[in-house]
Design a protein around this motif. Structure first.
Motif, PDB file in Angstrom:
ATOM      1  N   LEU A  56       0.839  -1.204   0.000  1.00  0.00           N
ATOM      2  CA  LEU A  56       0.000   0.000   0.000  1.00  0.00           C
ATOM      3  C   LEU A  56       0.871   1.250   0.000  1.00  0.00           C
ATOM      4  O   LEU A  56       1.980   1.238   0.519  1.00  0.00           O
ATOM      5  N   ASN A  57       0.347   2.304  -0.578  1.00  0.00           N
ATOM      6  CA  ASN A  57       1.060   3.576  -0.604  1.00  0.00           C
ATOM      7  C   ASN A  57       0.583   4.434   0.578  1.00  0.00           C
ATOM      8  O   ASN A  57      -0.499   5.019   0.523  1.00  0.00           O
ATOM      9  N   THR A  58       1.404   4.482   1.647  1.00  0.00           N
ATOM     10  CA  THR A  58       1.035   5.248   2.847  1.00  0.00           C
ATOM     11  C   THR A  58       0.848   6.734   2.512  1.00  0.00           C
ATOM     12  O   THR A  58      -0.007   7.406   3.085  1.00  0.00           O
ATOM     13  N   GLY A  59       1.658   7.217   1.556  1.00  0.00           N
ATOM     14  CA  GLY A  59       1.564   8.621   1.153  1.00  0.00           C
ATOM     15  C   GLY A  59       0.174   8.943   0.616  1.00  0.00           C
ATOM     16  O   GLY A  59      -0.421   9.963   0.984  1.00  0.00           O
ATOM     17  N   PHE A  60      -0.348   8.054  -0.236  1.00  0.00           N
ATOM     18  CA  PHE A  60      -1.712   8.256  -0.765  1.00  0.00           C
ATOM     19  C   PHE A  60      -2.730   8.327   0.380  1.00  0.00           C
ATOM     20  O   PHE A  60      -3.613   9.180   0.400  1.00  0.00           O
ATOM     21  N   GLY A  61      -2.560   7.399   1.342  1.00  0.00           N
ATOM     22  CA  GLY A  61      -3.487   7.366   2.472  1.00  0.00           C
ATOM     23  C   GLY A  61      -3.425   8.640   3.293  1.00  0.00           C
ATOM     24  O   GLY A  61      -4.458   9.201   3.678  1.00  0.00           O
ATOM     25  N   ALA A  62      -2.188   9.121   3.546  1.00  0.00           N
ATOM     26  CA  ALA A  62      -2.012  10.343   4.352  1.00  0.00           C
ATOM     27  C   ALA A  62      -2.568  11.567   3.614  1.00  0.00           C
ATOM     28  O   ALA A  62      -3.240  12.414   4.213  1.00  0.00           O
ATOM     29  N   ILE A  63      -2.274  11.651   2.295  1.00  0.00           N
ATOM     30  CA  ILE A  63      -2.781  12.797   1.519  1.00  0.00           C
ATOM     31  C   ILE A  63      -4.314  12.776   1.491  1.00  0.00           C
ATOM     32  O   ILE A  63      -4.970  13.813   1.622  1.00  0.00           O
ATOM     33  N   ASN A  64      -4.882  11.581   1.344  1.00  0.00           N
ATOM     34  CA  ASN A  64      -6.348  11.483   1.353  1.00  0.00           C
ATOM     35  C   ASN A  64      -6.929  11.897   2.707  1.00  0.00           C
ATOM     36  O   ASN A  64      -8.019  12.480   2.771  1.00  0.00           O
ATOM     37  N   THR A  65      -6.192  11.613   3.783  1.00  0.00           N
ATOM     38  CA  THR A  65      -6.642  12.070   5.111  1.00  0.00           C
ATOM     39  C   THR A  65      -6.670  13.601   5.141  1.00  0.00           C
ATOM     40  O   THR A  65      -7.625  14.206   5.633  1.00  0.00           O
ATOM     41  N   VAL A  66      -5.611  14.209   4.586  1.00  0.00           N
ATOM     42  CA  VAL A  66      -5.545  15.682   4.541  1.00  0.00           C
ATOM     43  C   VAL A  66      -6.709  16.230   3.700  1.00  0.00           C
ATOM     44  O   VAL A  66      -7.364  17.208   4.089  1.00  0.00           O
ATOM     45  N   PHE A  67      -6.985  15.587   2.562  1.00  0.00           N
ATOM     46  CA  PHE A  67      -8.116  16.042   1.712  1.00  0.00           C
ATOM     47  C   PHE A  67      -9.429  16.017   2.495  1.00  0.00           C
ATOM     48  O   PHE A  67     -10.200  16.982   2.476  1.00  0.00           O
ATOM     49  N   LEU A  68      -9.671  14.901   3.199  1.00  0.00           N
ATOM     50  CA  LEU A  68     -10.951  14.781   3.912  1.00  0.00           C
ATOM     51  C   LEU A  68     -11.032  15.731   5.107  1.00  0.00           C
ATOM     52  O   LEU A  68     -12.081  16.318   5.364  1.00  0.00           O
ATOM     53  N   LEU A  69      -9.913  15.888   5.826  1.00  0.00           N
ATOM     54  CA  LEU A  69      -9.928  16.818   6.976  1.00  0.00           C
ATOM     55  C   LEU A  69     -10.141  18.255   6.505  1.00  0.00           C
ATOM     56  O   LEU A  69     -10.870  19.024   7.141  1.00  0.00           O
ATOM     57  N   THR A  70      -9.497  18.603   5.389  1.00  0.00           N
ATOM     58  CA  THR A  70      -9.652  19.960   4.849  1.00  0.00           C
ATOM     59  C   THR A  70     -11.084  20.173   4.364  1.00  0.00           C
ATOM     60  O   THR A  70     -11.694  21.226   4.602  1.00  0.00           O
ATOM     61  N   SER A  71     -11.612  19.146   3.704  1.00  0.00           N
ATOM     62  CA  SER A  71     -13.001  19.210   3.260  1.00  0.00           C
ATOM     63  C   SER A  71     -13.932  19.370   4.467  1.00  0.00           C
ATOM     64  O   SER A  71     -14.879  20.175   4.440  1.00  0.00           O
ATOM     65  N   GLY A  72     -13.653  18.629   5.541  1.00  0.00           N
ATOM     66  CA  GLY A  72     -14.461  18.726   6.760  1.00  0.00           C
ATOM     67  C   GLY A  72     -14.374  20.111   7.386  1.00  0.00           C
ATOM     68  O   GLY A  72     -15.368  20.640   7.894  1.00  0.00           O
ATOM     69  N   LEU A  94     -19.125  25.519   0.820  1.00  0.00           N
ATOM     70  CA  LEU A  94     -19.685  24.218   0.432  1.00  0.00           C
ATOM     71  C   LEU A  94     -19.023  23.714  -0.855  1.00  0.00           C
ATOM     72  O   LEU A  94     -18.763  22.518  -1.019  1.00  0.00           O
ATOM     73  N   LYS A  95     -18.725  24.658  -1.759  1.00  0.00           N
ATOM     74  CA  LYS A  95     -18.047  24.302  -3.017  1.00  0.00           C
ATOM     75  C   LYS A  95     -16.652  23.735  -2.709  1.00  0.00           C
ATOM     76  O   LYS A  95     -16.256  22.706  -3.271  1.00  0.00           O
ATOM     77  N   PHE A  96     -15.933  24.381  -1.790  1.00  0.00           N
ATOM     78  CA  PHE A  96     -14.597  23.876  -1.400  1.00  0.00           C
ATOM     79  C   PHE A  96     -14.712  22.486  -0.748  1.00  0.00           C
ATOM     80  O   PHE A  96     -13.859  21.626  -0.944  1.00  0.00           O
ATOM     81  N   THR A  97     -15.787  22.312   0.036  1.00  0.00           N
ATOM     82  CA  THR A  97     -16.013  21.011   0.698  1.00  0.00           C
ATOM     83  C   THR A  97     -16.124  19.915  -0.354  1.00  0.00           C
ATOM     84  O   THR A  97     -15.483  18.860  -0.256  1.00  0.00           O
ATOM     85  N   MET A  98     -16.953  20.164  -1.350  1.00  0.00           N
ATOM     86  CA  MET A  98     -17.170  19.153  -2.401  1.00  0.00           C
ATOM     87  C   MET A  98     -15.883  18.925  -3.194  1.00  0.00           C
ATOM     88  O   MET A  98     -15.584  17.796  -3.590  1.00  0.00           O
ATOM     89  N   PHE A  99     -15.120  19.996  -3.413  1.00  0.00           N
ATOM     90  CA  PHE A  99     -13.851  19.869  -4.142  1.00  0.00           C
ATOM     91  C   PHE A  99     -12.910  18.909  -3.404  1.00  0.00           C
ATOM     92  O   PHE A  99     -12.266  18.054  -4.017  1.00  0.00           O
ATOM     93  N   GLY A 100     -12.852  19.045  -2.068  1.00  0.00           N
ATOM     94  CA  GLY A 100     -12.031  18.142  -1.245  1.00  0.00           C
ATOM     95  C   GLY A 100     -12.474  16.697  -1.410  1.00  0.00           C
ATOM     96  O   GLY A 100     -11.653  15.786  -1.522  1.00  0.00           O
ATOM     97  N   GLY A 101     -13.794  16.493  -1.452  1.00  0.00           N
ATOM     98  CA  GLY A 101     -14.335  15.148  -1.629  1.00  0.00           C
ATOM     99  C   GLY A 101     -13.971  14.569  -2.987  1.00  0.00           C
ATOM    100  O   GLY A 101     -13.616  13.389  -3.104  1.00  0.00           O
ATOM    101  N   VAL A 102     -14.033  15.426  -4.022  1.00  0.00           N
ATOM    102  CA  VAL A 102     -13.692  14.973  -5.384  1.00  0.00           C
ATOM    103  C   VAL A 102     -12.200  14.611  -5.455  1.00  0.00           C
ATOM    104  O   VAL A 102     -11.827  13.590  -6.057  1.00  0.00           O
ATOM    105  N   LEU A 103     -11.361  15.439  -4.817  1.00  0.00           N
ATOM    106  CA  LEU A 103      -9.914  15.128  -4.800  1.00  0.00           C
ATOM    107  C   LEU A 103      -9.656  13.784  -4.123  1.00  0.00           C
ATOM    108  O   LEU A 103      -8.838  12.990  -4.590  1.00  0.00           O
ATOM    109  N   PHE A 104     -10.388  13.536  -3.028  1.00  0.00           N
ATOM    110  CA  PHE A 104     -10.247  12.250  -2.327  1.00  0.00           C
ATOM    111  C   PHE A 104     -10.576  11.103  -3.285  1.00  0.00           C
ATOM    112  O   PHE A 104      -9.822  10.127  -3.384  1.00  0.00           O
ATOM    113  N   LEU A 105     -11.688  11.248  -3.993  1.00  0.00           N
ATOM    114  CA  LEU A 105     -12.117  10.167  -4.894  1.00  0.00           C
ATOM    115  C   LEU A 105     -11.135   9.979  -6.054  1.00  0.00           C
ATOM    116  O   LEU A 105     -10.867   8.846  -6.470  1.00  0.00           O
TER     117      LEU A 105
END
Lengths: 192, 82
Positions: A56-72, A94-105
């Motif tokens: 697994l790529n830990t970096g991907f997991g950590a960056i995705n955590t940052v995306f979701l926390l920022t979105s939150g 709300l637009k920034f929130t959704m953008f964070g979610g899209v980046l996560f996906l």
């Protein structure tokens, strides 16, 4: 646009509403039980779990955590602005929130693509059976959350009526995706 | 709500995420590193639920429910892994 004050100190009115919090706890217990099962299985096959975790790529997991926390964070700012009746700001956040979610996906899709390229599918081994089931189930929640946020965004753009409790419920669902990920990330990507 | 409270919480959450990744990369898997990783994650969980989801203003039943949930799940995982 209607906004109403809710007494959140009342046991029946947690922020987001009691029904949503019942759902949140059901989801958290479901994911929690699955993670406990994963850890239990790891005791039978420690080598398999360790070598699989290294794939697994830990970096991907950590960056995705940052995306979701920022979105939150933006979701919380959006609710704050909504309460202050500053709907322009609430819409922008709300637009920034959704953008964070899209980046996560998007990043999750890249991660899945690399796994599939290597032939690591759901039946690869016990570790990856849990990996695919848990992360895909979480991705479904993120997708549903994005659809809910999109409805809110369109309503705000059209200046349609949204009551505070509904907006908070949508926000609570989105934050639930954060909470689930905050449990999945350390157990799947870091522990074994 | 204090204007910069949410921003402060977000910065702390990001720092905790970086710390979690560092602890995982800098140490071999031991019971201590496992406990550190899970406790840092539990703190992030509390940060999101109490500040972003505003559960700090909720009835004490909901606050205790979150603490009990985390204690049970994280506790069982540490117990199995130790």
């Amino acid at each position: 646009m209607k906004t109403a004050q809710i007494n959140t100190k009342n046991i029946a009115y947690p922020p987001g509403g009691i029904l949503l919090w019942i759902i949140i706890f059901l989801e958290l217990f479901t994911f929690g039980a699955a993670l406990i099962a994963m850890v239990l299985y790891s005791k039978d096959e420690p080598e398999v779990f360790h070598t699989s975790k290294l794939l697994l790529n830990t970096g991907f997991g950590a960056i995705n955590t940052v995306f979701l926390l920022t979105s939150g964070f933006f979701m919380a700012k959006s609710v704050e602005s909504f309460k202050e009746n500053d709907l322009k700001k609430a819409t922008r956040f709300l637009k920034f929130t959704m953008f964070g979610g899209v980046l996560f996906l998007l990043l999750k899709s890249v991660e899945y693509y690399f796994k599939l390229e290597l032939g690591i599918t759901i039946g690869y081994n016990t570790f990856f059976s849990f990996y695919w089931m848990l992360t895909l189930f979480h991705v479904i929640h993120v997708l549903v959350g994005l659809v809910i946020l999109m409805f809110n965004y369109i309503s705000l753009k059209r200046k349609a009526t949204i009551i505070l409790e509904d907006f908070e419920a949508s926000a609570a669902f989105w934050h639930m995706c954060d909470l689930i990920w905050l449990l999945l990330f350390p157990v799947i990507y870091l522990l074994f | 709500m204090k204007k910069n409270l949410l921003l402060t919480v977000w910065i702390v959450l990001i720092l905790l995420t970086i710390s979690t990744a560092l602890v995982s990369n800098l140490t071999i898997a031991t019971t201590v590193s496992t406990i550190i990783i899970l406790v840092l994650s539990a703190i992030k969980f509390l940060g999101v639920s109490f500040y972003f989801m505003e559960m700090r203003s909720a009835h004490i039943f909901w606050k205790y429910s979150i603490f009990i949930y985390l204690f049970v799940v994280i506790g069982i995982i540490i117990f199995i892994l130790k």
